[in-house]
Design a protein around this motif. Structure first.
Motif, PDB file in Angstrom:
ATOM      1  N   ILE A 245       0.867  -1.192   0.000  1.00 18.53           N
ATOM      2  CA  ILE A 245       0.000   0.000   0.000  1.00 18.53           C
ATOM      3  C   ILE A 245       0.894   1.228   0.000  1.00 18.53           C
ATOM      4  O   ILE A 245       1.960   1.229   0.622  1.00 18.53           O
ATOM      5  N   GLN A 246       0.466   2.262  -0.729  1.00 24.57           N
ATOM      6  CA  GLN A 246       1.231   3.502  -0.809  1.00 24.57           C
ATOM      7  C   GLN A 246       0.268   4.675  -0.822  1.00 24.57           C
ATOM      8  O   GLN A 246      -0.651   4.716  -1.638  1.00 24.57           O
ATOM      9  N   LYS A 247       0.490   5.619   0.096  1.00 28.22           N
ATOM     10  CA  LYS A 247      -0.348   6.818   0.146  1.00 28.22           C
ATOM     11  C   LYS A 247      -0.034   7.708  -1.049  1.00 28.22           C
ATOM     12  O   LYS A 247       1.119   7.881  -1.403  1.00 28.22           O
ATOM     13  N   ARG A 248      -1.075   8.223  -1.675  1.00 26.01           N
ATOM     14  CA  ARG A 248      -0.885   9.158  -2.784  1.00 26.01           C
ATOM     15  C   ARG A 248      -0.342  10.462  -2.216  1.00 26.01           C
ATOM     16  O   ARG A 248      -0.681  10.847  -1.096  1.00 26.01           O
ATOM     17  N   PRO A 249       0.479  11.202  -2.992  1.00 27.81           N
ATOM     18  CA  PRO A 249       1.092  12.418  -2.461  1.00 27.81           C
ATOM     19  C   PRO A 249       0.096  13.519  -2.103  1.00 27.81           C
ATOM     20  O   PRO A 249       0.352  14.313  -1.216  1.00 27.81           O
ATOM     21  N   HIS A 250      -1.043  13.545  -2.792  1.00 24.16           N
ATOM     22  CA  HIS A 250      -2.038  14.585  -2.523  1.00 24.16           C
ATOM     23  C   HIS A 250      -3.357  13.918  -2.178  1.00 24.16           C
ATOM     24  O   HIS A 250      -3.758  12.948  -2.817  1.00 24.16           O
ATOM     25  N   GLY A 251      -4.033  14.430  -1.180  1.00 25.28           N
ATOM     26  CA  GLY A 251      -5.328  13.877  -0.805  1.00 25.28           C
ATOM     27  C   GLY A 251      -5.196  12.706   0.155  1.00 25.28           C
ATOM     28  O   GLY A 251      -4.143  12.450   0.722  1.00 25.28           O
ATOM     29  N   GLU A 252      -6.281  12.010   0.319  1.00 21.20           N
ATOM     30  CA  GLU A 252      -6.349  10.916   1.283  1.00 21.20           C
ATOM     31  C   GLU A 252      -6.554   9.559   0.613  1.00 21.20           C
ATOM     32  O   GLU A 252      -7.181   8.675   1.171  1.00 21.20           O
ATOM     33  N   GLN A 253      -6.048   9.396  -0.585  1.00 22.80           N
ATOM     34  CA  GLN A 253      -6.213   8.130  -1.287  1.00 22.80           C
ATOM     35  C   GLN A 253      -4.937   7.304  -1.206  1.00 22.80           C
ATOM     36  O   GLN A 253      -3.844   7.829  -0.968  1.00 22.80           O
ATOM     37  N   TYR A 254      -5.114   6.002  -1.418  1.00 20.18           N
ATOM     38  CA  TYR A 254      -4.006   5.054  -1.372  1.00 20.18           C
ATOM     39  C   TYR A 254      -4.037   4.186  -2.616  1.00 20.18           C
ATOM     40  O   TYR A 254      -5.105   3.818  -3.093  1.00 20.18           O
ATOM     41  N   GLU A 255      -2.860   3.834  -3.111  1.00 19.73           N
ATOM     42  CA  GLU A 255      -2.749   2.808  -4.131  1.00 19.73           C
ATOM     43  C   GLU A 255      -2.457   1.516  -3.403  1.00 19.73           C
ATOM     44  O   GLU A 255      -1.611   1.471  -2.503  1.00 19.73           O
ATOM     45  N   VAL A 256      -3.170   0.459  -3.790  1.00 20.10           N
ATOM     46  CA  VAL A 256      -3.043  -0.825  -3.123  1.00 20.10           C
ATOM     47  C   VAL A 256      -2.779  -1.904  -4.167  1.00 20.10           C
ATOM     48  O   VAL A 256      -3.500  -1.993  -5.160  1.00 20.10           O
ATOM     49  N   GLY A 257      -1.758  -2.688  -3.929  1.00 17.23           N
ATOM     50  CA  GLY A 257      -1.472  -3.845  -4.776  1.00 17.23           C
ATOM     51  C   GLY A 257      -2.044  -5.085  -4.119  1.00 17.23           C
ATOM     52  O   GLY A 257      -1.740  -5.362  -2.957  1.00 17.23           O
ATOM     53  N   MET A 258      -2.897  -5.799  -4.839  1.00 18.16           N
ATOM     54  CA  MET A 258      -3.526  -7.007  -4.302  1.00 18.16           C
ATOM     55  C   MET A 258      -3.071  -8.218  -5.097  1.00 18.16           C
ATOM     56  O   MET A 258      -3.100  -8.193  -6.332  1.00 18.16           O
ATOM     57  N   GLN A 259      -2.671  -9.252  -4.401  1.00 25.22           N
ATOM     58  CA  GLN A 259      -2.308 -10.521  -5.031  1.00 25.22           C
ATOM     59  C   GLN A 259      -3.523 -11.436  -5.002  1.00 25.22           C
ATOM     60  O   GLN A 259      -4.127 -11.629  -3.955  1.00 25.22           O
ATOM     61  N   PHE A 260      -3.864 -12.005  -6.149  1.00 27.41           N
ATOM     62  CA  PHE A 260      -4.980 -12.949  -6.201  1.00 27.41           C
ATOM     63  C   PHE A 260      -4.560 -14.269  -5.569  1.00 27.41           C
ATOM     64  O   PHE A 260      -3.512 -14.825  -5.920  1.00 27.41           O
ATOM     65  N   LEU A 261      -5.376 -14.772  -4.657  1.00 30.33           N
ATOM     66  CA  LEU A 261      -5.084 -16.032  -3.979  1.00 30.33           C
ATOM     67  C   LEU A 261      -5.970 -17.169  -4.457  1.00 30.33           C
ATOM     68  O   LEU A 261      -5.509 -18.287  -4.641  1.00 30.33           O
ATOM     69  N   ASP A 262      -7.269 -16.884  -4.637  1.00 28.98           N
ATOM     70  CA  ASP A 262      -8.200 -17.952  -4.986  1.00 28.98           C
ATOM     71  C   ASP A 262      -9.349 -17.382  -5.800  1.00 28.98           C
ATOM     72  O   ASP A 262      -9.897 -16.332  -5.462  1.00 28.98           O
ATOM     73  N   MET A 263      -9.691 -18.110  -6.889  1.00 24.76           N
ATOM     74  CA  MET A 263     -10.845 -17.730  -7.709  1.00 24.76           C
ATOM     75  C   MET A 263     -11.250 -18.938  -8.537  1.00 24.76           C
ATOM     76  O   MET A 263     -10.464 -19.874  -8.718  1.00 24.76           O
ATOM     77  N   ALA A 264     -12.457 -18.912  -9.034  1.00 26.08           N
ATOM     78  CA  ALA A 264     -12.936 -19.981  -9.904  1.00 26.08           C
ATOM     79  C   ALA A 264     -12.110 -19.999 -11.191  1.00 26.08           C
ATOM     80  O   ALA A 264     -11.660 -18.952 -11.660  1.00 26.08           O
ATOM     81  N   GLU A 265     -11.925 -21.164 -11.750  1.00 25.80           N
ATOM     82  CA  GLU A 265     -11.140 -21.298 -12.982  1.00 25.80           C
ATOM     83  C   GLU A 265     -11.732 -20.457 -14.112  1.00 25.80           C
ATOM     84  O   GLU A 265     -11.001 -19.846 -14.895  1.00 25.80           O
ATOM     85  N   GLU A 266     -13.061 -20.390 -14.203  1.00 28.49           N
ATOM     86  CA  GLU A 266     -13.702 -19.562 -15.227  1.00 28.49           C
ATOM     87  C   GLU A 266     -13.345 -18.094 -15.048  1.00 28.49           C
ATOM     88  O   GLU A 266     -13.072 -17.380 -16.024  1.00 28.49           O
ATOM     89  N   ASP A 267     -13.307 -17.615 -13.799  1.00 27.38           N
ATOM     90  CA  ASP A 267     -12.944 -16.216 -13.537  1.00 27.38           C
ATOM     91  C   ASP A 267     -11.475 -15.961 -13.891  1.00 27.38           C
ATOM     92  O   ASP A 267     -11.142 -14.929 -14.482  1.00 27.38           O
ATOM     93  N   ARG A 268     -10.597 -16.900 -13.562  1.00 28.48           N
ATOM     94  CA  ARG A 268      -9.180 -16.760 -13.908  1.00 28.48           C
ATOM     95  C   ARG A 268      -9.018 -16.677 -15.442  1.00 28.48           C
ATOM     96  O   ARG A 268      -8.282 -15.851 -15.960  1.00 28.48           O
ATOM     97  N   ARG A 269      -9.758 -17.516 -16.148  1.00 30.99           N
ATOM     98  CA  ARG A 269      -9.705 -17.517 -17.606  1.00 30.99           C
ATOM     99  C   ARG A 269     -10.239 -16.194 -18.168  1.00 30.99           C
ATOM    100  O   ARG A 269      -9.660 -15.637 -19.101  1.00 30.99           O
ATOM    101  N   ASN A 270     -11.332 -15.671 -17.597  1.00 36.03           N
ATOM    102  CA  ASN A 270     -11.887 -14.393 -18.068  1.00 36.03           C
ATOM    103  C   ASN A 270     -10.885 -13.256 -17.905  1.00 36.03           C
ATOM    104  O   ASN A 270     -10.743 -12.410 -18.802  1.00 36.03           O
ATOM    105  N   ILE A 271     -10.188 -13.213 -16.770  1.00 38.49           N
ATOM    106  CA  ILE A 271      -9.179 -12.163 -16.564  1.00 38.49           C
ATOM    107  C   ILE A 271      -8.033 -12.350 -17.549  1.00 38.49           C
ATOM    108  O   ILE A 271      -7.595 -11.396 -18.197  1.00 38.49           O
ATOM    109  N   ALA A 272      -7.531 -13.571 -17.672  1.00 35.88           N
ATOM    110  CA  ALA A 272      -6.403 -13.835 -18.572  1.00 35.88           C
ATOM    111  C   ALA A 272      -6.751 -13.464 -20.014  1.00 35.88           C
ATOM    112  O   ALA A 272      -5.936 -12.852 -20.721  1.00 35.88           O
ATOM    113  N   GLU A 273      -7.951 -13.805 -20.466  1.00 35.48           N
ATOM    114  CA  GLU A 273      -8.368 -13.479 -21.831  1.00 35.48           C
ATOM    115  C   GLU A 273      -8.507 -11.976 -22.019  1.00 35.48           C
ATOM    116  O   GLU A 273      -8.129 -11.434 -23.063  1.00 35.48           O
TER     117      GLU A 273
END
Length: 120
Positions: free
Chosen positions: A83-111
């Motif tokens: 997580i990293q606070k943006r320089p201006h304002g009160e927003q944050y950038e967040v990096g999320m690692q995918f841990l678990d999802m249905a195979e169909e959802d993984r395929r939809n993202i990959a495609e």
């Protein structure tokens, strides 16, 4: 940003810049306590989002991503990797690692990512 170029790339999946809406909540929170956010980039392995609240690293989240050209939102269990606070304002950038999802959802993202990568 020049500082990102100095860090060696460790991603194992192709990533594309995007703007799509997501919803997320803590894995133990009630389903009516959903927060909204905007995705900045996505890959088959994770997503970077812009949020309006601090979220601790290692927090596990239920994330629903509205992937274009899919009939329903993709549902993923993820972990906050950074997580990293943006320089201006009160927003944050967040990096999320995918841990678990249905195979169909993984395929939809990959495609979606594959279709969105500029052809050379």
């Amino acid at each position: 940003m020049y500082w990102k170029a100095e860090v060696p790339e460790r991603r194992q999946y192709p990533r594309i810049n995007t703007t799509m809406s997501i919803q997320y909540r803590g894995i133990r929170q009630a389903s009516d306590s959903v927060m909204g956010a905007i995705a900045r980039d996505i890959s088959s392995g994770g997503i970077r989002v812009l949020v309006n609240e601090f979220v601790s690293v290692f927090t596990r989240l239920v994330v629903e991503v509205s992937v274009p050209s899919t009939p329903k939102a993709v549902r993923v269990i993820s972990k906050v990797a950074w997580i990293q606070k943006r320089p201006h304002g009160e927003q944050y950038e967040v990096g999320m690692q995918f841990l678990d999802m249905a195979e169909e959802d993984r395929r939809n993202i990959a495609e979606f990512v594959e279709r969105s990568i500029p052809k050379q």
